[in-house]
Scaffold this active site. Structure first.
Site, PDB file in Angstrom:
ATOM      1  N   ILE A 287     -34.011  56.573 -58.015  1.00 25.03           N
ATOM      2  CA  ILE A 287     -34.773  56.190 -56.820  1.00 25.03           C
ATOM      3  C   ILE A 287     -34.816  57.367 -55.858  1.00 25.03           C
ATOM      4  O   ILE A 287     -33.782  57.805 -55.361  1.00 25.03           O
ATOM      5  CB  ILE A 287     -34.136  54.964 -56.138  1.00 25.03           C
ATOM      6  CG1 ILE A 287     -34.147  53.780 -57.111  1.00 25.03           C
ATOM      7  CG2 ILE A 287     -34.873  54.617 -54.867  1.00 25.03           C
ATOM      8  CD1 ILE A 287     -33.376  52.593 -56.637  1.00 25.03           C
ATOM      9  N   ASP A 331     -71.498  64.558 -32.188  1.00 26.53           N
ATOM     10  CA  ASP A 331     -72.347  64.887 -31.046  1.00 26.53           C
ATOM     11  C   ASP A 331     -72.967  66.258 -31.287  1.00 26.53           C
ATOM     12  O   ASP A 331     -72.435  67.066 -32.053  1.00 26.53           O
ATOM     13  CB  ASP A 331     -71.519  64.950 -29.756  1.00 26.53           C
ATOM     14  CG  ASP A 331     -71.142  63.566 -29.257  1.00 26.53           C
ATOM     15  OD1 ASP A 331     -71.949  62.639 -29.438  1.00 26.53           O
ATOM     16  OD2 ASP A 331     -70.050  63.425 -28.686  1.00 26.53           O
ATOM     17  N   ASP A 627     -66.950  62.023 -26.377  1.00 22.04           N
ATOM     18  CA  ASP A 627     -66.297  62.646 -25.229  1.00 22.04           C
ATOM     19  C   ASP A 627     -66.356  61.796 -23.966  1.00 22.04           C
ATOM     20  O   ASP A 627     -65.681  62.088 -22.987  1.00 22.04           O
ATOM     21  CB  ASP A 627     -66.888  64.031 -24.951  1.00 22.04           C
ATOM     22  CG  ASP A 627     -68.392  63.982 -24.718  1.00 22.04           C
ATOM     23  OD1 ASP A 627     -68.963  62.867 -24.655  1.00 22.04           O
ATOM     24  OD2 ASP A 627     -69.008  65.053 -24.591  1.00 22.04           O
ATOM     25  N   ASP A 631     -67.860  56.139 -25.151  1.00 20.60           N
ATOM     26  CA  ASP A 631     -67.675  56.464 -26.567  1.00 20.60           C
ATOM     27  C   ASP A 631     -66.429  55.805 -27.146  1.00 20.60           C
ATOM     28  O   ASP A 631     -66.254  55.763 -28.364  1.00 20.60           O
ATOM     29  CB  ASP A 631     -67.545  57.987 -26.762  1.00 20.60           C
ATOM     30  CG  ASP A 631     -68.857  58.705 -26.532  1.00 20.60           C
ATOM     31  OD1 ASP A 631     -69.909  58.093 -26.787  1.00 20.60           O
ATOM     32  OD2 ASP A 631     -68.827  59.868 -26.096  1.00 20.60           O
TER      33      ASP A 631
END
Length: 887
Positions: A287, A331, A627, A631
């Site tokens: 493990i 953008d 920005d 938004d």
């Protein structure tokens, strides 16, 4: 300074508040601010107490397997096996120390990221506007607020121009609160009714204002609430959750194997303690309990590398998601372009004005448009400028371009402001697409100047100024205005319209619809923001990587399409669509057609959410830039919200998963590449650890079934200790594979075992076991049992070290990618080899580990077996399909 009115500043007038706080209109001096910071402490909410190194150390012993190991050590001690007990304790302590080291390294990396994304505030210090870390604010500081800002502390408002603040976190009211500066008389008002106050944790949604800080840190209203909380929840990534689930499955499977091995050994007549320790050793070895810590460190190191390349990751899960990104909605302004607007053309008085500075024109319309360009904005002048240079303009790029243009034409902002001081304004917002300022010409006479979107502003005008005369607006005038607008837009120019009118009153409450009407149209200004030079190449990389770039802008459709075509975003067959056209499409229609559109123009922030959802409904992983305040919903709805570090508001940055410190589209592509690399390196670490552990389990399982003692428990524990951590971490430092951005994105939610990784782990683990067993049984037949065990120990240890080089790439040969190109892996392999050699060559340690000395031929077999795995894996890679795969 002792505050006596804490909690009731809303009942004091503005002058009283400033006096109470020992401040003034010019703000605090730097010296006084530093003194108060020392006295009041940083403006931060206290987190839960950090754990000491000792606490972290003891927490390492909470793991179930570690508890089993400790129990095994105690039993060994009681039964007289002191050497076994000491070595088991030593391995456990070393593992715990490594765990603390890994945890501390991860915490340090994440703390550094918190510092990178800490909020800032604009304040007045020594009478000058300065930007400081919000944590450095003190009572008495004068802070300036505008739409998009987080409120950085509790503030008594001194100025409020159409100011609205969203306070849902404190009041539960979803509608923003309208703010004013008047004095309130009732002392026991609830927070929502204190309209002259602003509180930490809320945000400005509209307008602008200023205020004096009344409380910081734990003394704020939010701080009082935070006092009941113990700290932040630990962030767990989807990959870490998958690994936790994998760990549970492995634990169950390995325990079953351990029981079988234990029972088989007992049936063969081997000692209870011997088989018990063997079963425990197999369980611990199989493990990879250190994997979650290694994953965290690799993620954190990747995040720090991204930060150096201007991509600040705020949330660890974003690193994984970046590798799956299929759509980047960006953008235009500042992200795809240079954010350096320049005025190219002017249309005023119904005609085009000359381009040269000397020929702008002296008629009323020409001078009026320059006047509006210079005054109707929020641009600030910084300093006096260097010798021979103009003062630096601070503000929105579009507005600074207007002011700069007016200055070159002899219309200076400072001189105009002195003659026509601003007395009121209606701030710009993305729904109205207009801004209006009121300037006093003389007592009782005000000049109202408006600028904004041509199609909207032209509809608000009832007159037009031509040849110094104001005439009624008619269809012919509108036709010429729209024609001029289209001409400039076709040249990829951003167009703003200018208008004005006079008024004899200055109202107390400015309602846009009441005032922005019956205006006198003056003209149009056409500007351009050229594309960033590096973006075109970044877009090409996106296309090659199977990522589709999409432009979303408030600009005119023709302007957006021209820029998008130049950058390669608007490819042949793609379409552009406006917000109004989008509104006409039903949800079903848009879902069907979303793949056709690469450019969205004249859209409002609300449209972004619809675009994100449409792509996500198609099963795509979407990154969205933003920005502004509005938004935020789209940033939250996307898989990767990307905030702008320069132009972005605090609100947009606060909800983002990633912030671009340079506002550059190409940085998103860099982050995607780094995200793919990080995820690929984590997969390599997983492949290395699991295949090595499978090799150990299969080796012990088969040997035990044949009744052979191949390794002692302390051998397994030591190999696990020295070969797991260092090589796995070094694989996390691997460079990006060649062509990583020429492969399609990783499917969202794909398993770490996808693309053949599960099969690779299995066959490499079996090969490891086969080589070790082959050498062991050969040595057992030719040499003595102690020599065979020693050779098996050496072979298993060194084969795992050389195996780390195998997993550097699932496809490429290690000789092709450069055997020595990962210096961290070389150091890790050297350190692990040294730790193995020490116990095999130092007589005292060799005795403790029940090993024996070997001759040259036997060492040749060990090293040959270790290298044989490399050769076999290299051969398999030759015949492996080489189609594009995941990073």
């Amino acid at each position: 300074m002792k505050l006596t009115n804490n909690g009731s500043y809303h009942t004091l007038g503005k002058e009283e508040v400033l006096k109470e706080l020992g401040s003034g209109d010019a703000g605090l001096t730097a010296e006084e601010a530093a003194s108060r910071l020392e006295r009041h402490g940083r403006n931060e909410l206290k987190e839960g107490k950090s754990k000491s190194l000792l606490q972290k150390f003891f927490e390492q012993f909470k793991d179930f397997m570690v508890i089993v190991l400790l129990a095994a050590a105690v039993i060994s001690g009681f039964l007289g096996e002191i050497a076994d007990a000491v070595i088991i304790f030593l391995v456990v302590i070393l593992n715990a120390a490594l765990g603390v080291f890994q945890e501390a390294k991860a915490e340090k990396a994440l703390d550094a990221l918190k510092q990178m994304s800490s909020p800032q505030a604009r304040v007045k210090r020594n009478g000058q506007v300065a930007v400081v870390q919000a944590a450095e604010l003190v009572p008495g500081d004068i802070v300036l607020l505008e739409a998009g800002d987080y409120i950085p502390a509790d503030v008594r408002l001194l100025e409020a121009a159409s100011l609205k603040i969203e306070e849902a976190a404190l009041t539960g009211e979803s509608v923003p609160s309208e703010k004013s500066t008047g004095t309130l008389t009732q002392t026991d008002l609830v927070i929502g009714d204190r309209v002259n106050m602003a509180y930490l944790g809320s945000s400005v949604t509209y307008g602008r204002g200023s205020g004096v800080v009344t409380a910081t840190g734990m003394e704020t209203e939010v701080g009082k609430i935070a006092g009941f909380l113990s700290g932040d929840e630990e962030e767990v990534t989807p990959l870490q959750r998958k690994l936790t689930e994998l760990g549970k499955i492995l634990t169950f499977g390995v325990l079953v194997i351990a029981v079988i091995i234990f029972a088989a050994g007992m049936l063969q007549g081997r000692g209870f303690l011997d088989m018990f320790l063997t079963a425990v050793s197999i369980s611990v070895a199989a493990i990879p309990e250190g994997l979650p810590a290694i994953v965290t460190i690799v993620l954190a190191m990747g995040v720090q590398k991204m930060a150096k390349r201007n991509a600040i990751i705020r949330k660890l899960p974003a690193v994984e998601t970046l590798g799956s990104t299929e759509i980047i909605c960006s953008d235009k302004t500042g992200t795809l372009t240079q954010n350096k607007m320049t005025v190219q053309r002017l249309f005023a008085g119904g005609e085009w004005l000359p381009d040269d500075p000397e020929g702008t024109g002296t008629d009323a319309a020409s001078q009026r448009i320059l006047q509006i360009m210079s005054l109707c904005n929020d641009v600030k002048m910084s300093g006096t400028g260097a010798e021979g240079e103009s003062p630096k303009l601070i503000g929105d790029p579009t507005e600074t371009a207007l002011v700069a243009y007016a200055q070159t034409r002899g219309v200076g902002k400072p001189e105009l402001e002195a003659r026509l001081p601003r007395r009121a304004e209606i701030p710009f917002d993305s729904d109205r697409k207009l801004m209006t300022t009121f300037h006093e010409e003389q007592p009782g006479s005000y000049l109202m100047l408006t600028k904004g979107a041509p199609d909207i502003l032209a509809g608000r005008c009832s007159s037009i100024e031509i040849d110094g005369q104001i005439v009624s607006m008619n269809d012919e005038h509108l036709k010429r205005i729209h024609q001029a607008n289209r001409q400039m837009a076709a040249q990829a120019l951003r167009v703003l319209a200018m208008a004005y009118r006079r008024t004899g009153v200055l109202p107390d409450h400015l309602q846009p619809d009441e005032w922005e009407r019956d205006l006198i149209f003056v003209g149009l200004a056409g500007m351009i923001d050229p594309p960033r030079e590096e973006v075109k190449a970044a877009v090409a990389i996106c296309r090659e990587a199977g990522i589709r770039p999409v432009m979303i802008t408030g600009d005119h459709k023709d302007t957006a399409a021209a820029i998008a075509t130049e950058l390669g975003i608007l490819a042949p067959g793609d379409e552009a669509i406006t917000g109004s056209e989008l509104d006409k499409l039903s949800a079903q229609e848009f879902d069907e057609k979303v793949g056709q559109y690469s450019v969205y123009a004249r859209v409002s922030p609300e449209h972004k959410v619809r675009i994100v959802k449409a792509w996500k409904d198609k099963g795509k992983v979407v990154a969205m830039t933003g920005d502004g305040v509005n938004d935020a919903p789209a940033l939250k709805a996307s898989d990767i919200g990307v905030g702008m570090g320069i132009t972005g508001t605090d609100v947009s940055k606060g909800v983002s998963d990633m912030v671009l410190s340079d506002d550059n589209f190409s940085t998103i592509v860099v982050a995607v590449e780094e995200g793919r690399k990080v995820y690929g390196n984590i997969k390599k670490a997983i492949q290395y650890l699991l295949s090595a552990n499978i090799g150990e389990v299969v080796t012990l399982f088969i040997a035990t079934l044949f009744g052979a003692v191949i390794l002692f428990p302390i051998h397994i524990l030591w190999i696990n200790l020295v070969t797991d951590t260092f090589p796995a971490l070094a694989l996390g430092m691997e460079k990006a594979e060649k062509g990583i951005m020429k492969r399609p994105p990783r499917p969202a939610g794909a398993s770490v075992f996808a693309e053949g990784a599960g099969w690779t782990i299995l066959y490499q683990g079996i090969l490891e076991a086969g080589i070790v067993l082959g050498i062991f049984f050969y040595a057992l037949n030719r040499y003595s049992s102690p020599e065979a065990i020693t050779m098996a120990f050496g072979t298993l240890g060194f084969i795992q070290i050389t195996h780390a080089f195998n997993v550097r790439s699932q496809r490429e040969s290690i000789f092709r990618i450069g055997l020595l190109s990962n210096r961290w892996l070389l150091l890790a392999a050297g350190a692990s080899s040294l730790l193995l050699l020490v116990v095999m060559l130092v007589p005292a340690l060799r005795d403790i580990f029940n090993l024996t000395a070997l001759n040259g031929a036997q060492w040749s077999l060990i090293l040959g077996g270790a290298l044989l795995l490399v050769v076999l894996v290299e051969i398999i890679k030759i015949f492996k399909p080489r189609e594009s795969s995941l990073p």
